[in-house]
Design a protein around this motif. Structure first.
Motif, PDB file in Angstrom:
ATOM      1  N   LEU A 251      28.522  45.326  29.593  1.00 18.47           N
ATOM      2  CA  LEU A 251      28.164  43.912  29.507  1.00 18.47           C
ATOM      3  C   LEU A 251      26.799  43.661  30.136  1.00 18.47           C
ATOM      4  O   LEU A 251      25.988  42.889  29.605  1.00 18.47           O
ATOM      5  CB  LEU A 251      29.225  43.054  30.200  1.00 18.47           C
ATOM      6  CG  LEU A 251      30.499  42.775  29.411  1.00 18.47           C
ATOM      7  CD1 LEU A 251      31.518  42.058  30.299  1.00 18.47           C
ATOM      8  CD2 LEU A 251      30.194  41.947  28.168  1.00 18.47           C
ATOM      9  N   GLY A 252      26.538  44.318  31.256  1.00 17.97           N
ATOM     10  CA  GLY A 252      25.242  44.166  31.903  1.00 17.97           C
ATOM     11  C   GLY A 252      24.102  44.632  31.007  1.00 17.97           C
ATOM     12  O   GLY A 252      23.045  43.995  30.935  1.00 17.97           O
ATOM     13  N   LEU A 253      24.332  45.746  30.315  1.00 19.10           N
ATOM     14  CA  LEU A 253      23.304  46.254  29.405  1.00 19.10           C
ATOM     15  C   LEU A 253      23.057  45.290  28.253  1.00 19.10           C
ATOM     16  O   LEU A 253      21.904  44.969  27.926  1.00 19.10           O
ATOM     17  CB  LEU A 253      23.724  47.620  28.861  1.00 19.10           C
ATOM     18  CG  LEU A 253      23.661  48.799  29.833  1.00 19.10           C
ATOM     19  CD1 LEU A 253      24.262  50.051  29.187  1.00 19.10           C
ATOM     20  CD2 LEU A 253      22.219  49.075  30.253  1.00 19.10           C
TER      21      LEU A 253
ATOM     22  N   LYS B 210      27.754  40.776  37.910  1.00 17.52           N
ATOM     23  CA  LYS B 210      27.458  41.403  39.207  1.00 17.52           C
ATOM     24  C   LYS B 210      28.695  41.463  40.080  1.00 17.52           C
ATOM     25  O   LYS B 210      28.955  42.473  40.745  1.00 17.52           O
ATOM     26  CB  LYS B 210      26.348  40.649  39.941  1.00 17.52           C
ATOM     27  CG  LYS B 210      25.968  41.295  41.274  1.00 17.52           C
ATOM     28  CD  LYS B 210      24.894  40.530  41.996  1.00 17.52           C
ATOM     29  CE  LYS B 210      24.485  41.266  43.271  1.00 17.52           C
ATOM     30  NZ  LYS B 210      25.614  41.539  44.202  1.00 17.52           N
ATOM     31  N   GLN B 211      29.497  40.378  40.081  1.00 13.77           N
ATOM     32  CA  GLN B 211      30.720  40.371  40.884  1.00 13.77           C
ATOM     33  C   GLN B 211      31.661  41.481  40.436  1.00 13.77           C
ATOM     34  O   GLN B 211      32.268  42.174  41.261  1.00 13.77           O
ATOM     35  CB  GLN B 211      31.399  39.007  40.768  1.00 13.77           C
ATOM     36  CG  GLN B 211      32.647  38.847  41.622  1.00 13.77           C
ATOM     37  CD  GLN B 211      33.917  39.359  40.943  1.00 13.77           C
ATOM     38  OE1 GLN B 211      34.048  39.286  39.722  1.00 13.77           O
ATOM     39  NE2 GLN B 211      34.842  39.907  41.736  1.00 13.77           N
ATOM     40  N   GLN B 212      31.768  41.672  39.136  1.00 12.41           N
ATOM     41  CA  GLN B 212      32.645  42.711  38.616  1.00 12.41           C
ATOM     42  C   GLN B 212      32.107  44.110  38.917  1.00 12.41           C
ATOM     43  O   GLN B 212      32.879  45.025  39.236  1.00 12.41           O
ATOM     44  CB  GLN B 212      32.829  42.522  37.110  1.00 12.41           C
ATOM     45  CG  GLN B 212      33.774  41.387  36.753  1.00 12.41           C
ATOM     46  CD  GLN B 212      35.198  41.689  37.201  1.00 12.41           C
ATOM     47  OE1 GLN B 212      35.828  42.620  36.702  1.00 12.41           O
ATOM     48  NE2 GLN B 212      35.711  40.919  38.159  1.00 12.41           N
ATOM     49  N   LEU B 213      30.808  44.294  38.819  1.00 14.78           N
ATOM     50  CA  LEU B 213      30.221  45.584  39.192  1.00 14.78           C
ATOM     51  C   LEU B 213      30.477  45.875  40.666  1.00 14.78           C
ATOM     52  O   LEU B 213      30.867  46.992  41.029  1.00 14.78           O
ATOM     53  CB  LEU B 213      28.718  45.586  38.899  1.00 14.78           C
ATOM     54  CG  LEU B 213      28.326  45.671  37.427  1.00 14.78           C
ATOM     55  CD1 LEU B 213      26.830  45.422  37.268  1.00 14.78           C
ATOM     56  CD2 LEU B 213      28.706  47.024  36.840  1.00 14.78           C
ATOM     57  N   ASP B 214      30.269  44.884  41.514  1.00 19.17           N
ATOM     58  CA  ASP B 214      30.527  45.066  42.943  1.00 19.17           C
ATOM     59  C   ASP B 214      31.976  45.473  43.183  1.00 19.17           C
ATOM     60  O   ASP B 214      32.266  46.380  43.972  1.00 19.17           O
ATOM     61  CB  ASP B 214      30.218  43.784  43.711  1.00 19.17           C
ATOM     62  CG  ASP B 214      28.733  43.483  43.802  1.00 19.17           C
ATOM     63  OD1 ASP B 214      27.916  44.380  43.480  1.00 19.17           O
ATOM     64  OD2 ASP B 214      28.390  42.347  44.182  1.00 19.17           O
TER      65      ASP B 214
ATOM     66  N   PHE C  99      32.580  49.160  41.748  1.00 25.66           N
ATOM     67  CA  PHE C  99      31.901  50.183  42.554  1.00 25.66           C
ATOM     68  C   PHE C  99      32.527  50.278  43.948  1.00 25.66           C
ATOM     69  O   PHE C  99      32.626  51.371  44.521  1.00 25.66           O
ATOM     70  CB  PHE C  99      30.405  49.876  42.663  1.00 25.66           C
ATOM     71  CG  PHE C  99      29.643  50.003  41.372  1.00 25.66           C
ATOM     72  CD1 PHE C  99      30.078  50.854  40.360  1.00 25.66           C
ATOM     73  CD2 PHE C  99      28.477  49.278  41.153  1.00 25.66           C
ATOM     74  CE1 PHE C  99      29.375  50.981  39.167  1.00 25.66           C
ATOM     75  CE2 PHE C  99      27.767  49.389  39.967  1.00 25.66           C
ATOM     76  CZ  PHE C  99      28.213  50.241  38.970  1.00 25.66           C
ATOM     77  N   SER C 100      32.956  49.145  44.494  1.00 27.67           N
ATOM     78  CA  SER C 100      33.632  49.161  45.799  1.00 27.67           C
ATOM     79  C   SER C 100      34.932  49.954  45.728  1.00 27.67           C
ATOM     80  O   SER C 100      35.275  50.704  46.647  1.00 27.67           O
ATOM     81  CB  SER C 100      33.909  47.735  46.273  1.00 27.67           C
ATOM     82  OG  SER C 100      32.721  47.044  46.551  1.00 27.67           O
ATOM     83  N   TYR C 101      35.660  49.771  44.648  1.00 27.34           N
ATOM     84  CA  TYR C 101      36.897  50.520  44.443  1.00 27.34           C
ATOM     85  C   TYR C 101      36.616  52.014  44.368  1.00 27.34           C
ATOM     86  O   TYR C 101      37.333  52.823  44.977  1.00 27.34           O
ATOM     87  CB  TYR C 101      37.581  50.035  43.177  1.00 27.34           C
ATOM     88  CG  TYR C 101      38.837  50.790  42.815  1.00 27.34           C
ATOM     89  CD1 TYR C 101      39.999  50.654  43.563  1.00 27.34           C
ATOM     90  CD2 TYR C 101      38.863  51.637  41.710  1.00 27.34           C
ATOM     91  CE1 TYR C 101      41.153  51.342  43.224  1.00 27.34           C
ATOM     92  CE2 TYR C 101      40.014  52.326  41.357  1.00 27.34           C
ATOM     93  CZ  TYR C 101      41.157  52.180  42.121  1.00 27.34           C
ATOM     94  OH  TYR C 101      42.296  52.875  41.787  1.00 27.34           O
ATOM     95  N   MET C 102      35.571  52.391  43.655  1.00 26.13           N
ATOM     96  CA  MET C 102      35.212  53.802  43.559  1.00 26.13           C
ATOM     97  C   MET C 102      34.838  54.363  44.928  1.00 26.13           C
ATOM     98  O   MET C 102      35.198  55.494  45.262  1.00 26.13           O
ATOM     99  CB  MET C 102      34.062  53.983  42.571  1.00 26.13           C
ATOM    100  CG  MET C 102      34.449  53.736  41.129  1.00 26.13           C
ATOM    101  SD  MET C 102      33.039  53.801  39.987  1.00 26.13           S
ATOM    102  CE  MET C 102      32.549  55.524  40.179  1.00 26.13           C
ATOM    103  N   GLU C 103      34.125  53.577  45.702  1.00 29.93           N
ATOM    104  CA  GLU C 103      33.761  53.997  47.058  1.00 29.93           C
ATOM    105  C   GLU C 103      35.028  54.205  47.909  1.00 29.93           C
ATOM    106  O   GLU C 103      35.159  55.206  48.623  1.00 29.93           O
ATOM    107  CB  GLU C 103      32.859  52.930  47.688  1.00 29.93           C
ATOM    108  CG  GLU C 103      32.488  53.163  49.137  1.00 29.93           C
ATOM    109  CD  GLU C 103      31.119  53.793  49.316  1.00 29.93           C
ATOM    110  OE1 GLU C 103      30.652  53.832  50.467  1.00 29.93           O
ATOM    111  OE2 GLU C 103      30.527  54.226  48.328  1.00 29.93           O
ATOM    112  N   LYS C 104      35.953  53.286  47.811  1.00 28.48           N
ATOM    113  CA  LYS C 104      37.179  53.339  48.606  1.00 28.48           C
ATOM    114  C   LYS C 104      38.061  54.519  48.214  1.00 28.48           C
ATOM    115  O   LYS C 104      38.721  55.136  49.072  1.00 28.48           O
ATOM    116  CB  LYS C 104      37.957  52.033  48.437  1.00 28.48           C
ATOM    117  CG  LYS C 104      39.295  51.993  49.157  1.00 28.48           C
ATOM    118  CD  LYS C 104      40.020  50.684  48.884  1.00 28.48           C
ATOM    119  CE  LYS C 104      41.385  50.661  49.555  1.00 28.48           C
ATOM    120  NZ  LYS C 104      42.116  49.390  49.260  1.00 28.48           N
ATOM    121  N   MET C 105      38.094  54.853  46.933  1.00 32.50           N
ATOM    122  CA  MET C 105      39.000  55.886  46.445  1.00 32.50           C
ATOM    123  C   MET C 105      38.516  57.306  46.723  1.00 32.50           C
ATOM    124  O   MET C 105      39.274  58.260  46.545  1.00 32.50           O
ATOM    125  CB  MET C 105      39.242  55.705  44.949  1.00 32.50           C
ATOM    126  CG  MET C 105      40.069  54.484  44.587  1.00 32.50           C
ATOM    127  SD  MET C 105      41.729  54.509  45.331  1.00 32.50           S
ATOM    128  CE  MET C 105      42.485  55.877  44.421  1.00 32.50           C
TER     129      MET C 105
END
Length: 209
Positions: free
Chosen positions: A115-117, A134-138, A141-147
């Motif tokens: 969607l961003g593209l 942006k909220q959805q990307l955050d 990406f936060s979930y990926m960082e946490k996992m």
């Protein structure tokens, strides 16, 4: 490897099919490549891909003559037959996490990325959508960082196919200059890109002159 297979990858430059080449290099499989190049003006895949499959998207892979599409499906089939250690045992809790992340890599996080593209091509007309994207990307990406596990991997403490699948959205995050926001994700990308098989796949993925 547990058996020999006849493998041919339909590979588009600068696409998610690069992950398939990386997986095949990691497991030292023999494979052939059919190369396709994006249109220099539109950046779209060439029409020749649609002659192989109606969707006209990469990756596509011929496995013993059977055409298979969708990255996660290709990875699952290859690992089940040639590299079972890349997937947790089917009766384990880790296997549930594996399935979640394999589907997340394409079914969830790629949605706001794409969607961003697309919205980015609309100029000012796309402005109202950008905060939500942006909220959805955050969030993703936060979930990926946490996992990420303390070992720097997903699912297992050694390389698994989930790491390979999640490498693409993680690299997108880094191209968006999010390393400071997601330092563990940045470290993950650095370590994955430093693997010899990853580097071999980059070389192999370049179409011959």
């Amino acid at each position: 490897m547990t058996q020999q297979m006849n493998l041919r990858v339909h590979h588009l430059n600068r696409s998610r099919s690069q992950r398939i080449l990386w997986l095949l290099e990691e497991i030292e499989a023999d494979y052939d490549i059919v190369y396709y190049t994006r249109d220099k003006t539109t950046n779209l895949a060439p029409p020749e891909l649609a002659n192989v499959h109606p969707l006209g998207k990469a990756p596509m892979m011929e496995i013993d003559g059977r055409l298979v599409v969708e990255s996660a499906a290709i990875c699952e089939i290859i690992c089940a037959r040639l590299a079972p250690a890349m997937i947790p045992p089917s009766d384990s809790d880790a296997h549930i996490t594996h399935l979640e992340l394999m589907h997340f890599a394409e079914g969830s996080v790629m949605t706001p990325i794409l969607l961003g593209l697309y919205v980015g091509t609309l100029g000012d007309a796309g402005g109202p959508l950008l905060p939500r994207i942006k909220q959805q990307l955050d969030s993703h990406f936060s979930y990926m960082e946490k996992m990420l596990r303390p070992s720097g991997h997903y699912v297992q403490d050694s390389l698994s196919v989930a790491d390979i699948m999640l490498s693409f959205p993680a690299e997108v995050a880094m191209r968006q200059n999010r390393a400071a926001d997601f330092p563990q994700l940045a470290k993950f990308v650095e370590e994955m890109q430093g693997r010899p098989a990853y580097q071999r796949a980059l070389v192999r993925g370049k179409a011959p002159d």
